[in-house]
Motif scaffolding. Structure first.
Motif, PDB file in Angstrom:
ATOM      1  N   PHE A   1       0.845  -1.195   0.000  1.00 43.52           N
ATOM      2  CA  PHE A   1       0.000   0.000   0.000  1.00 43.52           C
ATOM      3  C   PHE A   1       0.880   1.245   0.000  1.00 43.52           C
ATOM      4  CE2 PHE A   1      -3.095   3.057   1.709  1.00 43.52           C
ATOM      5  CZ  PHE A   1      -4.204   2.728   0.950  1.00 43.52           C
ATOM      6  N   PRO A   2       0.460   2.299  -0.728  1.00 44.14           N
ATOM      7  CA  PRO A   2       1.303   3.496  -0.840  1.00 44.14           C
ATOM      8  C   PRO A   2       1.631   4.108   0.539  1.00 44.14           C
ATOM      9  CG  PRO A   2      -0.545   3.579  -2.379  1.00 44.14           C
ATOM     10  CD  PRO A   2      -0.794   2.413  -1.476  1.00 44.14           C
TER      11      PRO A   2
ATOM     12  N   ARG B   1       1.529  11.897  -6.401  1.00 44.67           N
ATOM     13  CA  ARG B   1       1.515  10.772  -5.457  1.00 44.67           C
ATOM     14  C   ARG B   1       0.733   9.609  -6.057  1.00 44.67           C
ATOM     15  NH1 ARG B   1      -0.962  11.776   0.026  1.00 44.67           N
ATOM     16  NH2 ARG B   1      -2.539  12.907  -1.171  1.00 44.67           N
TER      17      ARG B   1
ATOM     18  N   LEU C   1      -1.076   7.440  -3.971  1.00 46.82           N
ATOM     19  CA  LEU C   1      -2.229   7.140  -3.121  1.00 46.82           C
ATOM     20  C   LEU C   1      -3.553   7.651  -3.688  1.00 46.82           C
ATOM     21  CD1 LEU C   1      -3.335   5.928  -0.524  1.00 46.82           C
ATOM     22  CD2 LEU C   1      -2.805   8.086   0.645  1.00 46.82           C
TER      23      LEU C   1
ATOM     24  N   THR D   1      -4.664   5.259  -6.545  1.00 48.22           N
ATOM     25  CA  THR D   1      -5.041   3.932  -6.052  1.00 48.22           C
ATOM     26  C   THR D   1      -6.376   3.973  -5.319  1.00 48.22           C
ATOM     27  OG1 THR D   1      -2.722   3.248  -5.868  1.00 48.22           O
ATOM     28  CG2 THR D   1      -4.323   2.037  -4.549  1.00 48.22           C
ATOM     29  N   MET D   2      -6.601   4.999  -4.503  1.00 54.20           N
ATOM     30  CA  MET D   2      -7.858   5.114  -3.773  1.00 54.20           C
ATOM     31  C   MET D   2      -9.023   5.428  -4.714  1.00 54.20           C
ATOM     32  SD  MET D   2      -7.154   4.220  -0.810  1.00 54.20           S
ATOM     33  CE  MET D   2      -8.783   4.538  -0.118  1.00 54.20           C
TER      34      MET D   2
END
Length: 344
Positions: free
Chosen positions: A202-203, A282, A284, A287-288
């Protein structure tokens, strides 16, 4: 015999095996060093996806031994997964020419189809399609493409793991809704195996999946979809919908690069998700966003196919149109500005 109690053990085993693989990679200097084609900036250990492979294959053995999956599916899935993982592991530790990798991928796909019985009858726009050997050829190319697109899409922290967990858990819910609980176990244990690895991935990622893990996930999700199609053709479209983020981005990017005459087997970073990660600085947020799209957009559409008997092809089109718009918005398949300037 209940196997629910085993799921936390699967997550834990995958977690600790990933930790061991990370220590091994650091000790052996097995690092993914950033270059001009990378989406990361810090040298990071690679090869952690082997934890997913080992954990899930052990789970398959247990599920077959206890009678929760049938022998034909076990032989097909285990053999296919093992072939792909070995090819990916060898490529992670050295280099295998693209033609030999591709040959191995087709062998693995053919092995799965032999045990699954080929492509079953599918229903599209209310018409039952009996495709025969043409369907078998399509299914083979489908499995190989699923393998490779997953490899292509494993380019930023956590994205491939999140996609697999979302698709597997989502389809388990829909298996339950449709009364096909017997199909739940393989994707459920895959989700557990990936979840243990995801804690490390996970980031910001502490270890990367590598080709062994990404290729394994891609072809196994394809195998799951064909297994489900043999039971209920609607479930094939459910899988295609749930994996829409990866299918649209990878396929649109590939077609655009083919049209431009690029060498599509060469590394690049022109997928929409890669452009987005650079735009936001980034991994994150990207991915989210994939997680939210899967749960709030794709899962409800897939649910409509099962619960309200919406045509699978129509539902897929509805699901994919916004994804295609997003691919265009984030320049999927376009040359990076610096690459354009280098050619002038």
């Amino acid at each position: 015999m209940s196997v629910w109690w085993l799921l936390p053990l699967v997550v834990g085993f995958s977690f600790f095996l990933t930790a061991a693989l990370r220590r091994y990679a650091l000790a052996r200097s097995m690092m993914d060093v950033p270059n001009e084609r990378s989406s990361h900036s810090v040298p990071t250990p690679r090869g952690g996806g082997v934890a997913i492979v080992i954990t899930f294959l052990f789970s398959l053995v247990f599920l077959c031994w206890t009678g929760w999956i049938d022998m034909a599916f076990f032989i097909g899935a285990f053999g296919t997964g093992a072939i792909v993982a070995v090819i990916g592991f060898m490529d992670d530790h050295g280099h295998i020419a693209a033609r030999w990798r591709l040959l191995g991928h087709f062998v693995a796909g053919g092995w799965a189809l032999f045990w699954l019985g080929g492509l079953p009858e599918l229903e599209a726009a209310g018409v039952a399609l009996h495709l025969g050997w043409i369907g078998g050829a399509f299914a083979l190319f489908y499995l190989v493409w699923m393998l490779n697109l997953y490899n292509f899409m494993d380019g930023i922290d956590g994205i491939a793991s999140v996609e697999a967990v979302c698709a597997c858990l989502g389809v388990c819910i829909l298996y339950g809704v449709s009364g096909h609980q017997a199909l739940i176990w393989a994707p459920l244990f895959m989700a557990a195996a990936v979840a243990g690895f995801l804690i490390w991935n996970f980031p910001p990622a502490k270890i990367f999946m590598g080709d062994a893990g990404s290729g394994f996930l891609g072809i196994m999700l394809g195998v799951f979809s064909l297994q489900a199609a043999n039971v209920d053709s609607r479930l094939f479209w459910v899988w295609i919908i749930l994996l829409g983020v990866f299918i649209v981005d990878a396929t649109f990017t590939l077609l655009r690069r083919l049209a431009r005459g690029d060498k599509v087997y060469e590394a690049h970073r022109s997928h929409a998700y890669q452009y987005a990660s650079r735009q936001y600085g980034r991994h994150l947020p990207v991915t989210m966003t994939v997680l939210l799209i899967n749960m709030l957009w794709l899962l409800p559409i897939a649910f409509s196919v099962i619960r309200f008997n919406v045509d699978g092809v129509l539902a897929t089109i509805v699901a994919y149109v916004p994804l295609l718009v997003m691919a265009l918005k984030y320049h999927a398949g376009e040359l990076e500005p610096k690459v354009i300037s280098a050619k002038h």
